[in-house]
Design a protein around this motif. Sequence first.
Motif, PDB file in Angstrom:
ATOM      1  N   ALA A 194       0.468 -23.008 -20.718  1.00 34.96           N
ATOM      2  CA  ALA A 194       1.002 -24.260 -21.255  1.00 34.96           C
ATOM      3  C   ALA A 194       0.122 -24.795 -22.384  1.00 34.96           C
ATOM      4  O   ALA A 194       0.626 -25.280 -23.405  1.00 34.96           O
ATOM      5  N   THR A 232       5.944 -35.228 -10.116  1.00 37.54           N
ATOM      6  CA  THR A 232       4.822 -34.420 -10.596  1.00 37.54           C
ATOM      7  C   THR A 232       3.517 -34.867  -9.926  1.00 37.54           C
ATOM      8  O   THR A 232       3.400 -35.978  -9.416  1.00 37.54           O
ATOM      9  N   ALA A 244      -1.105 -20.578 -15.240  1.00 36.43           N
ATOM     10  CA  ALA A 244       0.065 -21.244 -15.815  1.00 36.43           C
ATOM     11  C   ALA A 244      -0.352 -22.386 -16.739  1.00 36.43           C
ATOM     12  O   ALA A 244       0.274 -22.628 -17.786  1.00 36.43           O
ATOM     13  N   GLU A 278       5.942 -26.141 -13.237  1.00 37.62           N
ATOM     14  CA  GLU A 278       5.784 -26.234 -14.687  1.00 37.62           C
ATOM     15  C   GLU A 278       4.751 -27.315 -15.021  1.00 37.62           C
ATOM     16  O   GLU A 278       4.723 -28.374 -14.398  1.00 37.62           O
ATOM     17  N   TRP A 279       3.939 -27.039 -16.033  1.00 37.93           N
ATOM     18  CA  TRP A 279       2.878 -27.971 -16.435  1.00 37.93           C
ATOM     19  C   TRP A 279       3.285 -28.750 -17.678  1.00 37.93           C
ATOM     20  O   TRP A 279       3.895 -28.198 -18.602  1.00 37.93           O
ATOM     21  N   SER A 280       2.925 -30.033 -17.693  1.00 35.67           N
ATOM     22  CA  SER A 280       3.083 -30.881 -18.872  1.00 35.67           C
ATOM     23  C   SER A 280       1.731 -31.451 -19.239  1.00 35.67           C
ATOM     24  O   SER A 280       0.908 -31.756 -18.362  1.00 35.67           O
ATOM     25  N   ARG A 316       1.867 -31.303 -12.987  1.00 32.28           N
ATOM     26  CA  ARG A 316       2.632 -30.136 -12.558  1.00 32.28           C
ATOM     27  C   ARG A 316       3.870 -30.586 -11.804  1.00 32.28           C
ATOM     28  O   ARG A 316       3.792 -31.412 -10.885  1.00 32.28           O
ATOM     29  N   SER A 317       5.013 -30.041 -12.195  1.00 30.55           N
ATOM     30  CA  SER A 317       6.279 -30.385 -11.558  1.00 30.55           C
ATOM     31  C   SER A 317       6.428 -29.628 -10.247  1.00 30.55           C
ATOM     32  O   SER A 317       5.719 -28.648  -9.995  1.00 30.55           O
ATOM     33  N   GLN A 327       6.438 -28.622 -23.175  1.00 27.29           N
ATOM     34  CA  GLN A 327       5.265 -28.926 -22.346  1.00 27.29           C
ATOM     35  C   GLN A 327       4.749 -30.352 -22.548  1.00 27.29           C
ATOM     36  O   GLN A 327       3.838 -30.781 -21.840  1.00 27.29           O
TER      37      GLN A 327
END
Length: 473
Positions: free
Chosen positions: A267, A240, A263, A355-357, A350-351, A208
């Motif tokens: 993360a 992203t 989500a 998916e979250w970073s 968010r991609s 993440q």
Amino acid sequence: MSEAVTRPGITTDALLASLDPLLRAWLPRQRWFAGKGRPITDFALVTATELLPPTSELGLLHLIVRVRQPQVPTQLGGAPAPPADCYQLLLGIRRELPPRLAPALIGHVTRGPLAGFTVYEALHDARMSGFLLEALRVQARIGKLRFERDPHKDIGDDLAPRMLAAEQSNSSLVYGDTFILKLFRRIVPGVNPDLELPLMLAREHCVQVPAPAAWLLGAGEDAADDVNVLGVLQPYLKGTVDGWELALQELAADRDFSDEARALGRATAEVHLALARALPTVTLGRAQMELIAGGMADRLDTAAKAVPALLPYAPALHTTFEALADLGRGEETWTAQRIHGDLHLGQCLRSPAGEWSLIDFEGEPSRPLSERRLPQPPVRDVAGMLRSFDYAARSHEPWAPEWAGDCRAAYCAGYEEVSGRDPRTDPVLLRAYETDKAVYEVLYEARHRPDWLPVPLAAIKRLSTNGPATDPH
């Protein structure tokens, strides 16, 4: 790469004499300059390194400059501004500046050893910014500068650089949509969490958080083994969208954001668990909780003196912090660990795959570095994100309290799915941290963005009542 060199006959004093009048005019116009509104009284060169050989037709100077200014209280009270800050500068030197670099102009030198040359912001020059990537790729040592890298990461030698326009407290270069180099502008001695924590998380295989590929270090002033983190190269997450922009888009389209919030909660919990594995945790008992509550109460008193709109709510808010102190007088204990420290939607990406970073682990820049590196209850990060959902909802017309409430509940539920603990099961601690964050926001907005002051004041009004902390009304 060559060793550090200086042009023959140029001393530190002479170099500073050449640049002084230009920097006095240019520095206060930069968004990352922290001393706006105070005159510059003096400059001092902490380090000066010429990155290109003296025989080169171009020059590239790396400077750490100490800027001295009057130490006066801020306009609305609080701690006085520091008398001196250190800044990292990368200056290009040319006889003539081509038209494409006109926006980067700092000025034409009229005196001293650089007389007759033009000085400009080198990060706008692809040749200069390309040199930085090459130095990182080959792990150059130039004077007191150390360009280091993860040997397992492949850094290509043909990545075209571009400077990101949205500068804030730092400056960023993107290389071929593959890497992003963050260069810290205001240099604070000590270990920078924005390198320290992502390196630790990479060892824990925490997906993440983007793992640093390379970093730039400079010698500190106090000891031979002391180093300052000057820059970090990380993967560029192409495609992203930052969480703040995404939230506003969904609000404008009247779309639900709770799945994304859930989500993001998952993360956040993954990152917290990885940090707890990577670094020591501590147990908080009575003394520590009373100290935390006392700090929150002191910050409220300071803010209320500076922003009179807080005064009607101060007594009720103090009961929140008193409840936290009382909580510590029981038998229960809490765990503190390293956390993000300044978590909000704008620090999350968010991609396209959903998916979250999490990025930007510096912590709140206004707080001392030593404080930012202390273990803290993870709920502080949670409170920051809950406030961010409220900010997003308040920026929408009409205000969308139900949207914020759904996001807050989903985020906490997602956090529980990974951590095994819903932050809402510790309501006294959560309310205290959310209140402390809202007080900070009131002071910040009053100083910097008065038009936004109603946003945190609405939260202050809510938090001064006896309703649950996660109630958006």
